[in-house]
Structure formats: structure tokens, C-alpha cells
Design a protein around this motif. Sequence first.
Motif, PDB file in Angstrom:
ATOM      1  N   THR A  34     -25.605  -9.182 -43.421  1.00 30.46           N
ATOM      2  CA  THR A  34     -24.182  -9.066 -43.098  1.00 30.46           C
ATOM      3  C   THR A  34     -23.385 -10.015 -43.982  1.00 30.46           C
ATOM      4  OG1 THR A  34     -22.600  -8.984 -41.261  1.00 30.46           O
ATOM      5  CG2 THR A  34     -24.184 -10.805 -41.240  1.00 30.46           C
ATOM      6  N   ASP A  35     -22.088  -9.814 -44.029  1.00 29.43           N
ATOM      7  CA  ASP A  35     -21.209 -10.691 -44.805  1.00 29.43           C
ATOM      8  C   ASP A  35     -20.604 -11.797 -43.947  1.00 29.43           C
ATOM      9  OD1 ASP A  35     -21.687  -9.162 -47.036  1.00 29.43           O
ATOM     10  OD2 ASP A  35     -19.793  -8.072 -46.935  1.00 29.43           O
ATOM     11  N   TYR A  36     -20.211 -11.431 -42.723  1.00 31.76           N
ATOM     12  CA  TYR A  36     -19.546 -12.388 -41.842  1.00 31.76           C
ATOM     13  C   TYR A  36     -20.133 -12.322 -40.445  1.00 31.76           C
ATOM     14  CZ  TYR A  36     -15.985 -12.393 -45.477  1.00 31.76           C
ATOM     15  OH  TYR A  36     -15.337 -12.498 -46.677  1.00 31.76           O
ATOM     16  N   MET A  37     -20.171 -13.482 -39.796  1.00 30.87           N
ATOM     17  CA  MET A  37     -20.477 -13.546 -38.372  1.00 30.87           C
ATOM     18  C   MET A  37     -19.241 -14.094 -37.686  1.00 30.87           C
ATOM     19  SD  MET A  37     -24.303 -14.929 -37.939  1.00 30.87           S
ATOM     20  CE  MET A  37     -25.644 -14.185 -38.830  1.00 30.87           C
ATOM     21  N   VAL A  38     -18.832 -13.414 -36.652  1.00 29.98           N
ATOM     22  CA  VAL A  38     -17.737 -13.892 -35.817  1.00 29.98           C
ATOM     23  C   VAL A  38     -18.370 -14.308 -34.501  1.00 29.98           C
ATOM     24  CG1 VAL A  38     -15.573 -13.308 -34.656  1.00 29.98           C
ATOM     25  CG2 VAL A  38     -16.077 -12.356 -36.929  1.00 29.98           C
ATOM     26  N   ILE A  39     -18.123 -15.547 -34.118  1.00 28.02           N
ATOM     27  CA  ILE A  39     -18.694 -16.100 -32.888  1.00 28.02           C
ATOM     28  C   ILE A  39     -17.530 -16.493 -31.984  1.00 28.02           C
ATOM     29  CG2 ILE A  39     -20.171 -17.881 -31.891  1.00 28.02           C
ATOM     30  CD1 ILE A  39     -21.371 -18.181 -34.774  1.00 28.02           C
ATOM     31  N   CYS A  40     -17.623 -16.097 -30.718  1.00 31.35           N
ATOM     32  CA  CYS A  40     -16.580 -16.478 -29.776  1.00 31.35           C
ATOM     33  C   CYS A  40     -17.185 -16.667 -28.392  1.00 31.35           C
ATOM     34  CB  CYS A  40     -15.450 -15.452 -29.749  1.00 31.35           C
ATOM     35  SG  CYS A  40     -15.917 -13.818 -29.188  1.00 31.35           S
ATOM     36  N   ARG A  49     -18.261  -8.785 -21.589  1.00 31.39           N
ATOM     37  CA  ARG A  49     -18.326  -7.333 -21.759  1.00 31.39           C
ATOM     38  C   ARG A  49     -16.982  -6.763 -22.201  1.00 31.39           C
ATOM     39  NH1 ARG A  49     -21.601  -8.031 -17.359  1.00 31.39           N
ATOM     40  NH2 ARG A  49     -19.978  -7.460 -15.863  1.00 31.39           N
ATOM     41  N   ALA A  50     -15.891  -7.297 -21.666  1.00 27.36           N
ATOM     42  CA  ALA A  50     -14.561  -6.801 -22.032  1.00 27.36           C
ATOM     43  C   ALA A  50     -14.271  -7.058 -23.506  1.00 27.36           C
ATOM     44  CB  ALA A  50     -13.491  -7.455 -21.159  1.00 27.36           C
ATOM     45  N   ILE A  51     -14.637  -8.225 -23.997  1.00 28.74           N
ATOM     46  CA  ILE A  51     -14.425  -8.548 -25.413  1.00 28.74           C
ATOM     47  C   ILE A  51     -15.230  -7.589 -26.286  1.00 28.74           C
ATOM     48  CG2 ILE A  51     -14.810 -10.284 -27.215  1.00 28.74           C
ATOM     49  CD1 ILE A  51     -14.367 -12.421 -24.952  1.00 28.74           C
ATOM     50  N   ALA A  52     -16.518  -7.466 -26.002  1.00 32.44           N
ATOM     51  CA  ALA A  52     -17.388  -6.594 -26.795  1.00 32.44           C
ATOM     52  C   ALA A  52     -16.931  -5.142 -26.714  1.00 32.44           C
ATOM     53  CB  ALA A  52     -18.834  -6.732 -26.335  1.00 32.44           C
ATOM     54  N   LEU A  67     -23.319  -0.227 -35.553  1.00 25.21           N
ATOM     55  CA  LEU A  67     -24.739   0.030 -35.801  1.00 25.21           C
ATOM     56  C   LEU A  67     -25.575  -0.274 -34.574  1.00 25.21           C
ATOM     57  CD1 LEU A  67     -25.017  -1.492 -39.381  1.00 25.21           C
ATOM     58  CD2 LEU A  67     -24.668   0.900 -38.730  1.00 25.21           C
ATOM     59  N   GLY A  68     -25.057  -1.153 -33.709  1.00 25.09           N
ATOM     60  CA  GLY A  68     -25.769  -1.492 -32.492  1.00 25.09           C
ATOM     61  C   GLY A  68     -24.983  -2.452 -31.635  1.00 25.09           C
ATOM     62  N   TRP A  77     -24.782 -13.179 -23.478  1.00 23.64           N
ATOM     63  CA  TRP A  77     -24.575 -13.034 -24.910  1.00 23.64           C
ATOM     64  C   TRP A  77     -24.546 -11.555 -25.258  1.00 23.64           C
ATOM     65  CZ3 TRP A  77     -28.322 -15.929 -28.726  1.00 23.64           C
ATOM     66  CH2 TRP A  77     -27.908 -15.742 -30.039  1.00 23.64           C
ATOM     67  N   VAL A  78     -23.502 -11.121 -25.934  1.00 24.30           N
ATOM     68  CA  VAL A  78     -23.424  -9.748 -26.407  1.00 24.30           C
ATOM     69  C   VAL A  78     -23.256  -9.787 -27.916  1.00 24.30           C
ATOM     70  CG1 VAL A  78     -22.191  -7.550 -26.283  1.00 24.30           C
ATOM     71  CG2 VAL A  78     -22.345  -8.992 -24.250  1.00 24.30           C
ATOM     72  N   LEU A  79     -24.037  -8.974 -28.605  1.00 21.66           N
ATOM     73  CA  LEU A  79     -23.964  -8.873 -30.056  1.00 21.66           C
ATOM     74  C   LEU A  79     -23.483  -7.474 -30.414  1.00 21.66           C
ATOM     75  CD1 LEU A  79     -26.387 -10.096 -32.697  1.00 21.66           C
ATOM     76  CD2 LEU A  79     -25.826  -7.680 -32.672  1.00 21.66           C
ATOM     77  N   VAL A  80     -22.477  -7.408 -31.283  1.00 24.67           N
ATOM     78  CA  VAL A  80     -21.970  -6.131 -31.789  1.00 24.67           C
ATOM     79  C   VAL A  80     -22.173  -6.146 -33.300  1.00 24.67           C
ATOM     80  CG1 VAL A  80     -19.984  -4.603 -32.004  1.00 24.67           C
ATOM     81  CG2 VAL A  80     -20.249  -5.998 -29.944  1.00 24.67           C
ATOM     82  N   ASP A  81     -22.994  -5.222 -33.780  1.00 19.86           N
ATOM     83  CA  ASP A  81     -23.298  -5.131 -35.210  1.00 19.86           C
ATOM     84  C   ASP A  81     -22.438  -4.037 -35.831  1.00 19.86           C
ATOM     85  OD1 ASP A  81     -24.346  -4.855 -37.754  1.00 19.86           O
ATOM     86  OD2 ASP A  81     -26.432  -4.741 -37.095  1.00 19.86           O
ATOM     87  N   LEU A  82     -21.512  -4.471 -36.679  1.00 19.90           N
ATOM     88  CA  LEU A  82     -20.642  -3.533 -37.379  1.00 19.90           C
ATOM     89  C   LEU A  82     -20.998  -3.445 -38.858  1.00 19.90           C
ATOM     90  CD1 LEU A  82     -17.310  -4.611 -35.673  1.00 19.90           C
ATOM     91  CD2 LEU A  82     -18.592  -2.515 -35.243  1.00 19.90           C
ATOM     92  N   GLY A  83     -22.201  -3.868 -39.195  1.00 25.41           N
ATOM     93  CA  GLY A  83     -22.645  -3.829 -40.589  1.00 25.41           C
ATOM     94  C   GLY A  83     -22.215  -5.072 -41.338  1.00 25.41           C
ATOM     95  N   ASP A  84     -21.056  -5.025 -41.970  1.00 23.51           N
ATOM     96  CA  ASP A  84     -20.573  -6.170 -42.746  1.00 23.51           C
ATOM     97  C   ASP A  84     -20.122  -7.331 -41.875  1.00 23.51           C
ATOM     98  OD1 ASP A  84     -21.059  -4.843 -45.111  1.00 23.51           O
ATOM     99  OD2 ASP A  84     -19.003  -4.122 -45.334  1.00 23.51           O
ATOM    100  N   VAL A  85     -19.911  -7.069 -40.592  1.00 21.05           N
ATOM    101  CA  VAL A  85     -19.510  -8.113 -39.642  1.00 21.05           C
ATOM    102  C   VAL A  85     -20.377  -7.978 -38.395  1.00 21.05           C
ATOM    103  CG1 VAL A  85     -17.643  -9.042 -38.216  1.00 21.05           C
ATOM    104  CG2 VAL A  85     -17.130  -8.122 -40.491  1.00 21.05           C
ATOM    105  N   VAL A  86     -20.934  -9.099 -37.962  1.00 21.64           N
ATOM    106  CA  VAL A  86     -21.691  -9.150 -36.714  1.00 21.64           C
ATOM    107  C   VAL A  86     -20.931 -10.058 -35.765  1.00 21.64           C
ATOM    108  CG1 VAL A  86     -23.843  -9.861 -35.606  1.00 21.64           C
ATOM    109  CG2 VAL A  86     -23.911  -8.701 -37.815  1.00 21.64           C
ATOM    110  N   LEU A  87     -20.634  -9.553 -34.589  1.00 19.80           N
ATOM    111  CA  LEU A  87     -19.916 -10.306 -33.566  1.00 19.80           C
ATOM    112  C   LEU A  87     -20.891 -10.816 -32.519  1.00 19.80           C
ATOM    113  CD1 LEU A  87     -17.342 -11.207 -31.983  1.00 19.80           C
ATOM    114  CD2 LEU A  87     -17.356  -8.891 -30.971  1.00 19.80           C
TER     115      LEU A  87
END
Length: 107
Positions: A34-40, A49-52, A67-68, A77-87
Motif C-alpha cells: 500500500t502507499d498510505y496507512m490511515v490510523i484513527c 463500525r460506523a467509521i469503517a 479489497l477487503g 479493530w477494523v481494517l479497510v483495504d482500499l488498495g493504495d490506502v489501508v484504514l
Amino acid sequence: MQSTELKAFVIDKVEDIKAKDVVVLDVREKSNITDYMVICTGTSNTHLRAIADNVVRAAKAAGVEPLGVEGRDSNEWVLVDLGDVVLHVMQDAVREQFQLEKLWSEV
């Protein structure tokens, strides 16, 4: 959407739902995943769940298919994989335990 645009998009969407302590890590030189990780931080299980879910819905509406999504049922902990950005959306205790900011700054 370019990776920098996607990063700004994700930040905007987590801030819409009042995510706390939003940090962006540029990992382009450290990872080929990935290019960026956003952590909050979310303040409760429902807030996590509302944020994700807000990011996932908005991404799909913008034509970006996640992507997942992992951990929706974990309540920590919730992880959202958007390819270039992982939240990563985490509860305070889990965020402190894993210290992703520190881990990725040392890589």
C-alpha cells in the motif's frame, strides 16, 4: 482515484464520523502492499463500525471497491483495504498495544 486523492478521501470520511487522533503514514518507501496507512481511534464498538462502514459506503459510491474489510465483529479493530490506502480503526487500548505509528516509523 490516485493514491493521494484516495488518502484525502479516506481522511475526509473518517472525520465525517468524528474519528479521533487521525494519523497518516506514508509507507510508499517501506511497503509494496500500500502507499498510505490511515490510523484513527473510535470511542466505542459502534463508533468503530460506523467509521469503517462510512468509508466503505462512500468508497463504493465513488467507484472504489474495497479489497477487503476485516474485524467488523471484533469490536476492537477494523481494517479497510482500499488498495493504495489501508484504514485501521482501533479502540484506544488496542491502538496503544500495537503502536502501528511507532512500528512503521522504525521500518
